[in-house]
Design a protein around this motif. Structure first.
Motif, PDB file in Angstrom:
ATOM      1  N   GLN A 107      41.734  20.258 -66.260  1.00 59.22           N
ATOM      2  CA  GLN A 107      40.505  21.400 -67.524  1.00 59.22           C
ATOM      3  C   GLN A 107      39.658  20.962 -65.741  1.00 59.22           C
ATOM      4  O   GLN A 107      40.304  20.811 -64.681  1.00 59.22           O
ATOM      5  N   ASN A 108      38.157  21.247 -65.660  1.00 52.12           N
ATOM      6  CA  ASN A 108      37.586  21.415 -64.247  1.00 52.12           C
ATOM      7  C   ASN A 108      37.000  21.264 -64.033  1.00 52.12           C
ATOM      8  O   ASN A 108      36.807  19.420 -64.555  1.00 52.12           O
ATOM      9  N   LEU A 109      36.327  20.389 -62.830  1.00 52.23           N
ATOM     10  CA  LEU A 109      36.071  18.980 -61.995  1.00 52.23           C
ATOM     11  C   LEU A 109      35.034  18.673 -62.615  1.00 52.23           C
ATOM     12  O   LEU A 109      34.810  17.391 -62.754  1.00 52.23           O
TER      13      LEU A 109
ATOM     14  N   PHE B  63      35.489  11.640 -67.833  1.00 53.30           N
ATOM     15  CA  PHE B  63      36.361  11.373 -67.913  1.00 53.30           C
ATOM     16  C   PHE B  63      37.100  10.449 -66.659  1.00 53.30           C
ATOM     17  O   PHE B  63      38.037   9.628 -66.580  1.00 53.30           O
ATOM     18  N   ILE B  64      35.915  10.178 -65.484  1.00 50.57           N
ATOM     19  CA  ILE B  64      36.512   9.693 -64.811  1.00 50.57           C
ATOM     20  C   ILE B  64      36.342   7.885 -65.426  1.00 50.57           C
ATOM     21  O   ILE B  64      36.852   6.619 -64.247  1.00 50.57           O
TER      22      ILE B  64
ATOM     23  N   LEU C 230      43.411  10.752 -67.720  1.00 47.96           N
ATOM     24  CA  LEU C 230      44.198  11.080 -66.772  1.00 47.96           C
ATOM     25  C   LEU C 230      45.010  12.973 -67.190  1.00 47.96           C
ATOM     26  O   LEU C 230      44.586  13.382 -65.916  1.00 47.96           O
ATOM     27  N   ASN C 231      44.936  13.141 -67.927  1.00 43.79           N
ATOM     28  CA  ASN C 231      45.961  14.719 -68.260  1.00 43.79           C
ATOM     29  C   ASN C 231      44.534  15.546 -68.253  1.00 43.79           C
ATOM     30  O   ASN C 231      45.002  16.312 -67.926  1.00 43.79           O
ATOM     31  N   SER C 232      43.675  15.443 -68.493  1.00 45.93           N
ATOM     32  CA  SER C 232      42.225  15.925 -68.559  1.00 45.93           C
ATOM     33  C   SER C 232      41.701  16.644 -66.811  1.00 45.93           C
ATOM     34  O   SER C 232      41.459  17.752 -66.431  1.00 45.93           O
TER      35      SER C 232
ATOM     36  N   TYR D  42      36.043  25.053 -59.694  1.00 44.98           N
ATOM     37  CA  TYR D  42      36.671  23.659 -59.394  1.00 44.98           C
ATOM     38  C   TYR D  42      37.787  23.326 -60.067  1.00 44.98           C
ATOM     39  O   TYR D  42      38.214  22.402 -60.903  1.00 44.98           O
ATOM     40  N   TRP D  43      39.287  23.052 -59.625  1.00 41.29           N
ATOM     41  CA  TRP D  43      39.916  22.225 -60.466  1.00 41.29           C
ATOM     42  C   TRP D  43      41.090  21.480 -59.408  1.00 41.29           C
ATOM     43  O   TRP D  43      40.961  21.787 -57.812  1.00 41.29           O
ATOM     44  N   ARG D  44      40.334  20.312 -59.211  1.00 37.91           N
ATOM     45  CA  ARG D  44      41.086  19.086 -57.946  1.00 37.91           C
ATOM     46  C   ARG D  44      40.844  17.818 -59.272  1.00 37.91           C
ATOM     47  O   ARG D  44      40.149  16.988 -58.928  1.00 37.91           O
TER      48      ARG D  44
END
Length: 200
Positions: free
Chosen positions: A72-74, A59-60, A66-68, A84-86
């Motif tokens: 979605q979780n970390l 994802f990074i 970016l929407n994820s 974790y949602w950060r």
């Protein structure tokens, strides 16, 4: 004719005068001392949770995800599940990935900067709250240098702590500015900024 000799201020009086009259210099001292304590983290590698949060997290690596970050979780980008949602933390990781990839010292430097930034803002907040510069200075040094902070600062996956501290202290500082205005308005500019920092 007698000559009047004025007593020279002792070290404590000089220290009090410096802390009271030179808040900018005190900020630099806090940051410098904190940097000396944590600079040895720069050569450390990325490890353990850093693998899932950064090294294996697709994802990074691509801003199209970016929407994820928000849905979605970390560590979903590593194909894993967590509670974790950060999203803001993922945005910092993604920004750094695009700047320097997997170069560990960059991530460690950002953690140190966030922690020292939090200490600098805390110093200004405590000066306003206590109106006792020495108390504010000592309390800020305890925050900046306490061994309890080591994991949060030197372990990249601990970044949520210094990031939250910085944003929380910034929100508090803006709220104190709002109270100082005392203009009878609810929606002042500092109040709006306090809400922004608090939400982040």
């Amino acid at each position: 004719m007698e000559q009047v000799v004025q007593a020279q201020p002792n070290w404590w009086q000089r220290f009090l005068a410096w802390v009271t009259n030179h808040p900018g210099q005190v900020t630099l001292v806090i940051v410098a001392v904190g940097f000396l304590v944590y600079v040895n983290a720069l050569p450390n590698a990325l490890f353990w949770d850093d693998d899932d949060g950064i090294l294996h997290n697709i994802f990074i690596r691509d801003w199209s995800y970016l929407n994820s970050f928000f849905t979605q979780n970390l560590i979903a980008g590593s194909g894993l599940l967590s509670n974790y949602w950060r999203p803001l933390l993922l945005i910092t990781y993604a920004t750094e990935w695009h700047l320097w990839g997997a170069w560990a010292p960059g991530y460690h430097a950002v953690n140190i900067i966030l922690h020292l930034g939090a200490a600098a803002v805390l110093w200004s907040v405590l000066r306003k709250l206590t109106r006792e510069p020495v108390v504010a200075f000592v309390a800020t040094l305890v925050f900046a240098l306490h061994p309890l902070q080591t994991e949060a600062v030197t372990y990249v996956s601990g970044r949520a702590d210094p990031l939250a501290a910085l944003l929380g202290f910034m929100a508090l500082r803006q709220y104190l500015k709002h109270l100082e205005l005392n203009v009878g308005k609810f929606w002042t500019k500092p109040y709006i900024w306090a809400l922004v920092w608090f939400v982040l």
